[in-house]
Write a protein that holds these residues in place. Structure first.
Motif: not given
Length: 200
Positions: A177-199
């Motif tokens: 089984t192979v799954t490819e995750m494709n990014g559409v939007k990411h909070a880091f791209q607009i300056g939001i730092k990694a969050q506990k429980g998320i990243e």
């Protein structure tokens, strides 16, 4: 029963027949190789979701994290609560752009892969998560041929989940089984730092 309800019922009956036939054909039971790759978020999260699922079934698990290791994560803090069920190993050197030392990264990868090999040779371990293995393969810190050989010799019922961007084609070829995750939007791209429980 109106016509739209009847049409829906017939569609669902046909769909159920197709699904039931596919389930009936799937009779083989063996260990799987699952590869989670791509540039989008969620590869490690999905892998740790399977670790939680396996733990819920009372299975023994091995986790080996390559690359990540300079900061604590929620998944490590959680799964280390189950030392009898989960063997947890972290490479500990952090991201490659932080170490900036290829020889150190290769040495750390070698030591970490030795831990992974032990898990992949243990018939009591039902699932092994090799988190971010694809990154060390991409940088040639570990040879793909060695990985494929170990995977081929693992216990027949053992599942292996491999995460990380840029999975090599040779690994994709042997995976079930192979799954490819494709990014559409990411909070880091607009300056939001990694969050506990998320990243983290």
């Amino acid at each position: 029963m109106n016509k739209e309800t009847q049409r829906h019922q017939r569609r669902m009956q046909r769909h159920k027949a197709v699904v039931d036939a596919a389930v009936a054909r799937a009779t083989e039971e063996r260990g799987l190789i699952l590869v989670l790759t791509g540039n989008g978020k969620g590869k490690s999260s999905s892998g740790f979701g399977m670790v939680a699922r396996a733990l819920g079934h009372g299975l023994k698990i091995g986790v080996v994290q390559f690359i990540k290791g300079r900061f604590s994560t929620g998944e490590e803090a959680f799964f280390r609560r189950f030392p009898e069920e989960v063997q947890y190993h972290v490479m500990g050197t952090g991201f490659t752009w932080e170490t900036q030392d290829k020889d150190k990264d290769i040495a750390a990868t070698e030591a970490t892969w030795t831990k992974a090999e032990a898990l992949l040779n243990d018939p009591d371990i039902a699932l092994v998560l090799l988190d971010e293995l694809n990154i060390v393969l991409k940088h040639s810190y570990l040879q793909i041929e060695r990985v494929l050989e170990t995977l081929a010799k693992r216990p027949p019922q053992q599942h292996v989940v491999i995460t990380g961007r840029a999975a090599p084609q040779a690994l994709i070829d042997v995976a079930d089984t192979v799954t490819e995750m494709n990014g559409v939007k990411h909070a880091f791209q607009i300056g939001i730092k990694a969050q506990k429980g998320i990243e983290l």
